[in-house]
Design a protein around this motif. Structure first.
Motif, PDB file in Angstrom:
ATOM      1  N   PHE A   6       0.778  -1.301  -0.216  1.00 47.49           N
ATOM      2  CA  PHE A   6       0.018  -0.103  -0.048  1.00 47.49           C
ATOM      3  C   PHE A   6       0.861   1.096  -0.052  1.00 47.49           C
ATOM      4  CE2 PHE A   6       0.903  -0.339   4.302  1.00 47.49           C
ATOM      5  CZ  PHE A   6       0.894   0.935   4.804  1.00 47.49           C
ATOM      6  N   ILE A   7       2.028   1.086   0.432  1.00 49.39           N
ATOM      7  CA  ILE A   7       2.861   2.299   0.258  1.00 49.39           C
ATOM      8  C   ILE A   7       3.838   2.327  -0.773  1.00 49.39           C
ATOM      9  CG2 ILE A   7       2.831   2.612   2.848  1.00 49.39           C
ATOM     10  CD1 ILE A   7       5.855   1.493   2.754  1.00 49.39           C
ATOM     11  N   THR A   8       4.166   1.370  -1.479  1.00 47.83           N
ATOM     12  CA  THR A   8       5.010   1.450  -2.553  1.00 47.83           C
ATOM     13  C   THR A   8       4.809   2.522  -3.565  1.00 47.83           C
ATOM     14  OG1 THR A   8       5.301  -1.222  -2.423  1.00 47.83           O
ATOM     15  CG2 THR A   8       6.076   0.097  -4.375  1.00 47.83           C
ATOM     16  N   SER A   9       3.571   2.492  -4.570  1.00 43.83           N
ATOM     17  CA  SER A   9       3.198   3.416  -5.366  1.00 43.83           C
ATOM     18  C   SER A   9       3.333   4.984  -4.702  1.00 43.83           C
ATOM     19  CB  SER A   9       2.217   3.208  -6.040  1.00 43.83           C
ATOM     20  OG  SER A   9       1.107   3.180  -5.019  1.00 43.83           O
ATOM     21  N   SER A  13       7.083   7.655  -5.816  1.00 41.15           N
ATOM     22  CA  SER A  13       7.006   8.808  -6.685  1.00 41.15           C
ATOM     23  C   SER A  13       7.829   9.904  -6.215  1.00 41.15           C
ATOM     24  CB  SER A  13       5.683   9.178  -7.033  1.00 41.15           C
ATOM     25  OG  SER A  13       5.002   9.190  -5.796  1.00 41.15           O
ATOM     26  N   MET A  14       8.078   9.736  -4.635  1.00 42.47           N
ATOM     27  CA  MET A  14       8.872  11.021  -4.091  1.00 42.47           C
ATOM     28  C   MET A  14      10.224  10.838  -4.285  1.00 42.47           C
ATOM     29  SD  MET A  14       6.072  10.729  -0.884  1.00 42.47           S
ATOM     30  CE  MET A  14       6.972  11.997   0.048  1.00 42.47           C
ATOM     31  N   LEU A  15      10.749   9.725  -4.649  1.00 43.63           N
ATOM     32  CA  LEU A  15      12.151   9.527  -4.390  1.00 43.63           C
ATOM     33  C   LEU A  15      12.866  10.305  -5.420  1.00 43.63           C
ATOM     34  CD1 LEU A  15      12.529   5.690  -3.984  1.00 43.63           C
ATOM     35  CD2 LEU A  15      12.953   7.334  -2.479  1.00 43.63           C
ATOM     36  N   LEU A  16      13.982  10.840  -5.149  1.00 37.85           N
ATOM     37  CA  LEU A  16      15.097  11.510  -6.157  1.00 37.85           C
ATOM     38  C   LEU A  16      14.808  12.699  -6.551  1.00 37.85           C
ATOM     39  CD1 LEU A  16      16.090   8.206  -8.139  1.00 37.85           C
ATOM     40  CD2 LEU A  16      17.234   9.276  -6.182  1.00 37.85           C
ATOM     41  N   GLU A  22      12.677  11.963   4.059  1.00 41.09           N
ATOM     42  CA  GLU A  22      12.086  10.489   3.862  1.00 41.09           C
ATOM     43  C   GLU A  22      13.551   9.491   4.623  1.00 41.09           C
ATOM     44  OE1 GLU A  22       8.257  10.975   3.438  1.00 41.09           O
ATOM     45  OE2 GLU A  22       9.493   9.595   3.897  1.00 41.09           O
ATOM     46  N   LYS A  23      13.334   8.750   5.729  1.00 42.14           N
ATOM     47  CA  LYS A  23      14.114   7.839   6.107  1.00 42.14           C
ATOM     48  C   LYS A  23      14.147   6.396   5.232  1.00 42.14           C
ATOM     49  CE  LYS A  23      14.837  10.142  10.649  1.00 42.14           C
ATOM     50  NZ  LYS A  23      15.001   9.876  11.932  1.00 42.14           N
ATOM     51  N   HIS A  24      12.868   6.263   4.979  1.00 40.42           N
ATOM     52  CA  HIS A  24      12.659   5.007   4.426  1.00 40.42           C
ATOM     53  C   HIS A  24      11.400   4.853   3.393  1.00 40.42           C
ATOM     54  CE1 HIS A  24       9.894   4.381   8.000  1.00 40.42           C
ATOM     55  NE2 HIS A  24       9.255   3.806   7.205  1.00 40.42           N
ATOM     56  N   VAL A  25      11.493   3.962   2.552  1.00 39.86           N
ATOM     57  CA  VAL A  25      10.556   4.037   1.472  1.00 39.86           C
ATOM     58  C   VAL A  25       9.644   3.031   1.372  1.00 39.86           C
ATOM     59  CG1 VAL A  25      11.729   5.352  -0.353  1.00 39.86           C
ATOM     60  CG2 VAL A  25      12.110   2.934  -0.200  1.00 39.86           C
ATOM     61  N   THR A  34      15.446   1.661   3.138  1.00 44.13           N
ATOM     62  CA  THR A  34      15.766   3.253   3.424  1.00 44.13           C
ATOM     63  C   THR A  34      15.859   3.734   1.864  1.00 44.13           C
ATOM     64  OG1 THR A  34      18.379   2.965   3.161  1.00 44.13           O
ATOM     65  CG2 THR A  34      17.211   2.487   5.400  1.00 44.13           C
ATOM     66  N   ALA A  35      15.656   5.002   1.861  1.00 44.49           N
ATOM     67  CA  ALA A  35      15.935   5.731   0.562  1.00 44.49           C
ATOM     68  C   ALA A  35      17.372   5.754   0.230  1.00 44.49           C
ATOM     69  CB  ALA A  35      15.341   7.249   0.948  1.00 44.49           C
ATOM     70  N   ASP A  36      18.274   5.730   1.311  1.00 42.20           N
ATOM     71  CA  ASP A  36      19.536   5.466   0.660  1.00 42.20           C
ATOM     72  C   ASP A  36      19.825   4.358  -0.036  1.00 42.20           C
ATOM     73  OD1 ASP A  36      20.454   8.166   1.536  1.00 42.20           O
ATOM     74  OD2 ASP A  36      21.231   7.547   3.387  1.00 42.20           O
ATOM     75  N   ASN A  37      19.306   2.928   0.591  1.00 42.26           N
ATOM     76  CA  ASN A  37      19.559   1.828  -0.052  1.00 42.26           C
ATOM     77  C   ASN A  37      18.779   1.760  -1.552  1.00 42.26           C
ATOM     78  OD1 ASN A  37      18.695   0.149   3.053  1.00 42.26           O
ATOM     79  ND2 ASN A  37      20.854   0.797   2.161  1.00 42.26           N
ATOM     80  N   PHE A  38      17.588   2.402  -1.554  1.00 41.68           N
ATOM     81  CA  PHE A  38      17.041   2.455  -2.978  1.00 41.68           C
ATOM     82  C   PHE A  38      17.764   3.441  -3.986  1.00 41.68           C
ATOM     83  CE2 PHE A  38      14.371   4.545  -6.063  1.00 41.68           C
ATOM     84  CZ  PHE A  38      13.738   3.582  -6.629  1.00 41.68           C
ATOM     85  N   ARG A  39      18.236   4.677  -3.406  1.00 38.71           N
ATOM     86  CA  ARG A  39      18.975   5.389  -4.541  1.00 38.71           C
ATOM     87  C   ARG A  39      20.263   4.779  -4.947  1.00 38.71           C
ATOM     88  NH1 ARG A  39      17.735   9.624  -0.477  1.00 38.71           N
ATOM     89  NH2 ARG A  39      15.978  10.779  -1.230  1.00 38.71           N
ATOM     90  N   ILE A  40      20.986   4.019  -4.059  1.00 34.42           N
ATOM     91  CA  ILE A  40      22.137   3.312  -4.466  1.00 34.42           C
ATOM     92  C   ILE A  40      21.972   2.252  -5.679  1.00 34.42           C
ATOM     93  CG2 ILE A  40      24.030   1.791  -3.595  1.00 34.42           C
ATOM     94  CD1 ILE A  40      23.872   3.380  -1.267  1.00 34.42           C
ATOM     95  N   ARG A  41      20.873   1.117  -5.130  1.00 31.56           N
ATOM     96  CA  ARG A  41      20.405   0.272  -6.069  1.00 31.56           C
ATOM     97  C   ARG A  41      20.003   0.769  -7.553  1.00 31.56           C
ATOM     98  NH1 ARG A  41      17.899  -4.980  -6.200  1.00 31.56           N
ATOM     99  NH2 ARG A  41      18.933  -5.252  -4.137  1.00 31.56           N
TER     100      ARG A  41
END
Length: 258
Positions: A6-9, A13-16, A22-25, A34-41
């Motif tokens: 329920f939170i993925t979508s 859309s708020m990333l980058l 935001e500490k986690h996505v 976390t947002a950092d984990n996602f940005r790196i990947r």
């Protein structure tokens, strides 16, 4: 996808886009991505596949990360993290990762992969070739075979003296028709890139050398640009793995000579 769906979508859309607070996505059964984990990947994926940023791709990468968490939890529940076969496989993966890092170190910029290389891989994957070859233990012997061929000797006559395998000895080293992934990579590289009818210079194999002649090459109708884009990740891995193998082999040869 349990708690994460329920939170993925909403959050992807708020990333980058400057949402640094935001500490986690995503939260998956109490675990956070976390947002950092996602940005790196995500940055790694864009760089390796040369894809363009878009919201659907962000969704896809985040969903993959969520699935990984769910799968790891299920594997632990089943005790697979303590399975001997799984431990052996993890060891093999770790060793491959170390070899990849070693190839980067010894190859410097050689592992950079261009759009042209990716498209050439795409072309090869939509083609079939036929070729024949002669085997030699050393590079010097391989050059000798090429000189004999250029002086009028035939693959058929030389193959009878070279090969112990009766099939290759009697058919002039003919490999038949093949596609990408069906032969040793060095032979494929020659078969899909040399002009038809050309006799190659000595080609380094895993063991020994070869002189190759391309008999024919048929290129299937190329798939669409969409198919090319959709397969970029697979094409990248194929080119990357071949480069890693070549770099490590050359490094081993150099170390052996030293």
């Amino acid at each position: 996808m349990r708690k994460a769906s329920f939170i993925t979508s909403l959050l992807v859309s708020m990333l980058l886009v400057g949402c640094s607070k935001e500490k986690h996505v995503a939260e998956v059964d109490g675990r956070t991505i976390t947002a950092d984990n996602f940005r790196i990947r995500y940055a790694s994926y864009l760089s390796s596949t040369q894809s363009r940023d878009n919201i659907l791709l962000r969704q896809k990468i985040l969903n993959n990360m969520i699935n990984e968490v769910l799968i790891r939890d299920d594997m632990r529940r089943l005790g697979l993290d303590r399975d001997k076969i799984a431990e052996k496989k993890l060891y093999e993966i770790r060793m491959q990762a170390l070899l990849n890092a070693y190839a980067v170190r010894v190859g410097h910029d050689s592992l950079n992969i261009t759009d042209r290389e990716l498209y050439n891989e795409f072309r090869m994957s939509n083609s079939r070739a036929s070729a024949r070859y002669l085997y030699a233990r050393t590079e010097e012997e391989a050059w000798g075979l090429k000189r004999k061929l250029e002086s009028g000797a035939t693959f058929e006559s030389l193959a009878r003296d070279i090969f112990e395998d009766p099939g290759l000895a009697n058919n002039g080293g003919y490999l038949g028709s093949f596609g990408v992934g069906e032969m040793e990579s060095a032979l494929e590289e020659a078969a899909f890139n040399l002009p038809v009818g050309t006799i190659s210079d000595p080609i380094r194999l895993r063991i020994g050398y070869a002189v190759v002649k391309v008999e024919s090459r048929i290129q299937q109708p190329l798939a669409s640009e969409y198919d090319y884009a959709d397969n970029k990740e697979k094409l990248y891995r194929s080119v990357h793995d071949r480069k890693v193998t070549s770099l490590i082999r050359d490094a081993v040869d150099r170390i052996g000579r030293d």
